[in-house]
Design an enzyme around this catalytic site. Sequence first.
Site, mmCIF file in Angstrom:
data_model
loop_
_atom_site.group_PDB
_atom_site.id
_atom_site.type_symbol
_atom_site.label_atom_id
_atom_site.label_comp_id
_atom_site.label_asym_id
_atom_site.label_seq_id
_atom_site.Cartn_x
_atom_site.Cartn_y
_atom_site.Cartn_z
ATOM 1 N N ASP A 1 13.253 17.934 7.796
ATOM 2 C CA ASP A 1 14.123 18.132 8.837
ATOM 3 C C ASP A 1 15.204 17.154 8.397
ATOM 4 O OD1 ASP A 1 15.437 17.596 11.615
ATOM 5 O OD2 ASP A 1 13.490 18.491 12.340
ATOM 6 N N SER B 1 14.049 33.479 20.109
ATOM 7 C CA SER B 1 14.091 32.918 21.359
ATOM 8 C C SER B 1 14.438 34.027 22.677
ATOM 9 C CB SER B 1 15.176 32.060 21.623
ATOM 10 O OG SER B 1 15.954 31.929 22.907
ATOM 11 N N CYS C 1 16.681 34.249 24.431
ATOM 12 C CA CYS C 1 18.076 34.451 24.499
ATOM 13 C C CYS C 1 18.539 35.713 23.716
ATOM 14 C CB CYS C 1 18.545 33.144 23.879
ATOM 15 S SG CYS C 1 18.599 31.601 24.856
ATOM 16 N N TYR D 1 23.923 31.810 20.077
ATOM 17 C CA TYR D 1 22.885 31.398 19.626
ATOM 18 C C TYR D 1 22.063 32.400 19.675
ATOM 19 C CZ TYR D 1 18.418 28.988 20.582
ATOM 20 O OH TYR D 1 16.919 28.650 20.578
ATOM 21 N N ALA E 1 16.451 22.523 31.736
ATOM 22 C CA ALA E 1 16.248 22.076 32.997
ATOM 23 C C ALA E 1 15.116 21.073 33.627
ATOM 24 C CB ALA E 1 16.097 23.614 33.741
ATOM 25 N N GLN F 1 18.957 30.780 40.497
ATOM 26 C CA GLN F 1 18.691 31.558 39.315
ATOM 27 C C GLN F 1 17.076 31.067 38.855
ATOM 28 O OE1 GLN F 1 20.619 28.788 39.710
ATOM 29 N NE2 GLN F 1 20.903 27.800 38.071
ATOM 30 N N THR F 2 16.540 32.194 38.221
ATOM 31 C CA THR F 2 15.112 32.163 38.122
ATOM 32 C C THR F 2 14.803 31.891 36.366
ATOM 33 O OG1 THR F 2 15.036 34.476 38.114
ATOM 34 C CG2 THR F 2 14.331 33.183 40.093
ATOM 35 N N ARG F 3 13.731 31.051 36.113
ATOM 36 C CA ARG F 3 13.094 30.972 34.874
ATOM 37 C C ARG F 3 11.820 30.987 34.803
ATOM 38 N NH1 ARG F 3 17.754 31.870 34.088
ATOM 39 N NH2 ARG F 3 19.413 30.960 32.712
ATOM 40 N N ARG G 1 15.291 34.906 34.636
ATOM 41 C CA ARG G 1 14.635 35.176 33.172
ATOM 42 C C ARG G 1 13.063 35.015 33.480
ATOM 43 N NH1 ARG G 1 17.287 32.697 28.222
ATOM 44 N NH2 ARG G 1 18.182 34.765 28.218
HETATM 45 P P1 NAD Z 1 14.544 20.827 18.393
HETATM 46 O O1 NAD Z 1 16.379 20.911 18.383
HETATM 47 O O2 NAD Z 1 14.357 19.694 19.004
HETATM 48 O O3 NAD Z 1 14.374 21.091 16.967
HETATM 49 C C1 NAD Z 1 15.075 21.516 16.008
HETATM 50 C C2 NAD Z 1 15.246 20.845 14.911
HETATM 51 O O4 NAD Z 1 15.647 21.583 13.692
HETATM 52 C C3 NAD Z 1 15.648 19.328 14.950
HETATM 53 O O5 NAD Z 1 15.009 18.467 14.766
HETATM 54 C C4 NAD Z 1 16.852 19.487 14.000
HETATM 55 O O6 NAD Z 1 17.374 18.344 13.282
HETATM 56 C C5 NAD Z 1 16.517 20.527 13.136
HETATM 57 N N1 NAD Z 1 17.475 20.942 12.348
HETATM 58 C C6 NAD Z 1 18.777 21.397 12.690
HETATM 59 N N2 NAD Z 1 19.489 21.421 11.597
HETATM 60 C C7 NAD Z 1 18.804 21.552 10.576
HETATM 61 C C8 NAD Z 1 19.277 21.520 8.875
HETATM 62 N N3 NAD Z 1 20.334 21.875 8.761
HETATM 63 N N4 NAD Z 1 18.275 21.174 8.072
HETATM 64 C C9 NAD Z 1 17.031 20.623 8.567
HETATM 65 N N5 NAD Z 1 16.678 20.700 9.883
HETATM 66 C C10 NAD Z 1 17.709 20.946 10.711
HETATM 67 O O7 NAD Z 1 14.224 22.233 19.206
HETATM 68 P P2 NAD Z 1 12.944 22.617 19.605
HETATM 69 O O8 NAD Z 1 12.944 22.801 20.943
HETATM 70 O O9 NAD Z 1 11.856 22.068 18.916
HETATM 71 O O10 NAD Z 1 12.937 24.157 18.982
HETATM 72 C C11 NAD Z 1 12.305 24.613 17.679
HETATM 73 C C12 NAD Z 1 12.638 26.297 17.488
HETATM 74 O O11 NAD Z 1 12.339 26.822 18.704
HETATM 75 C C13 NAD Z 1 14.148 26.321 17.241
HETATM 76 O O12 NAD Z 1 14.211 27.348 16.397
HETATM 77 C C14 NAD Z 1 14.642 27.009 18.788
HETATM 78 O O13 NAD Z 1 15.839 27.978 18.608
HETATM 79 C C15 NAD Z 1 13.389 27.618 19.075
HETATM 80 N N6 NAD Z 1 13.197 27.892 20.371
HETATM 81 C C16 NAD Z 1 12.979 26.530 21.423
HETATM 82 C C17 NAD Z 1 12.867 27.034 22.808
HETATM 83 C C18 NAD Z 1 12.699 25.979 23.532
HETATM 84 O O14 NAD Z 1 12.636 26.101 24.697
HETATM 85 N N7 NAD Z 1 12.558 24.644 23.096
HETATM 86 C C19 NAD Z 1 13.038 28.518 23.189
HETATM 87 C C20 NAD Z 1 13.258 29.343 22.391
HETATM 88 C C21 NAD Z 1 13.417 29.276 21.207
#
Ligand code: NAD
Length: 323
Positions: A34, A120, A122, A151, A195, A220-222, A285
């Site tokens: 990370d 996601s 999304c 996104y 949220a 709005q729902t989730r 959603r």
């Molecule tokens: P988060 O932001 O806490 O974790 C993502 C991590 O990626 C961060 O620690 C960030 O530093 C790291 N990162 C970003 N750019 C980087 C780079 N260039 N090199 C190395 N690391 C990098 O998010 P999360 O909530 O833990 O989500 C994890 C995954 O799940 C993501 O891909 C997110 O899109 C997906 N997701 C999450 C949710 C949710 O509700 N949390 C919902 C749908 C999808």
Amino acid sequence: MAPKHVIVCGAGGFIGSHLVRRLKDDGHWVRGADLKHPEFSTSAADDFQIADLGRQDECDRVFDRPVDAVFQLAADMGGAGYIFSGDNDARVMHNSASINLNVLEAAKRSGTQEIFYASSACVYPEHNQLDPDNPVTSEDSVYPAAPDSEYGWEKLFSERLYLAFNRNEGMKNRIARYHNIFGPEGTWRGGREKAPAALCRKIAEAPDGGTIEIWGDGKQTRSFLYVDECIEGTLRLMGSDFEGPVNIGSEEMVSINQLAELIMEVAGKKLTIKHIPGPLGVRGRNSDNRLIRDKLGWEPDAKLVRGLEVTYRWINDQIRGRP
Ligand code: NAD
């Protein structure tokens, strides 16, 4: 899974740091990667590499050997305030697409064949999510594509990228579409929080009898999924032969007003809700869990309030400076 060598990309993030802990508990050797260490705890990883996965040379350094499985959770993301303002679109798309392109290339070069990719909810078209009572999120409803954020478009592109590597490079990648994951150690302030965390914070900070603000009319729902169940689903998908994409989410749909009421009950506070303009995302959603039930014989079933109890307690402790 039998003990394996595993890489977790995004191990410094919310879900990634929980996932590393679970993989360690299950007896695996884990390398985390990370841009940063986890914010709220020390990583349980055997080896943690600070790396910008948006750069191929840094990805290659992380993938310096073949591993049994990769969990790719790194992404440039945030809550509605970050994703829907439009101000971060170029950054979000470029950063996240670069990470996925580079991780796949580095994994291939190292001889690694199995990557889990966190997509996601999304990705789903906005026009199927206008009715807050009947949002459509069956996996095949994603096409014709019309996500409501850049996104979401990047996630859809990357889903296709991982599947193309399955077809053309003999990989066994798997894809899940997460729906609103929450829990302790998630971002709870600063503009990227979702949220449940934002409402837990507002309710914890408000004096009893006071007022909290909610973006929009709150109708709005989730649905919201507790992080432990998200990880259970992720590991089950990786242990299966199904490549996905499959929803990993809860079918317990609530309005944002109901979510606030639930958290107030957990907190033992009675507050007035004031609705103000703000970025909203889609109108409704929910997770459609028919495919995950069919393919994995499993679905998340914990009640939302259980996860809120743990999360509220953790955020309340953060605010009051309690470790
Ligand atoms: P988060 O932001 O806490 O974790 C993502 C991590 O990626 C961060 O620690 C960030 O530093 C790291 N990162 C970003 N750019 C980087 C780079 N260039 N090199 C190395 N690391 C990098 O998010 P999360 O909530 O833990 O989500 C994890 C995954 O799940 C993501 O891909 C997110 O899109 C997906 N997701 C999450 C949710 C949710 O509700 N949390 C919902 C749908 C999808």
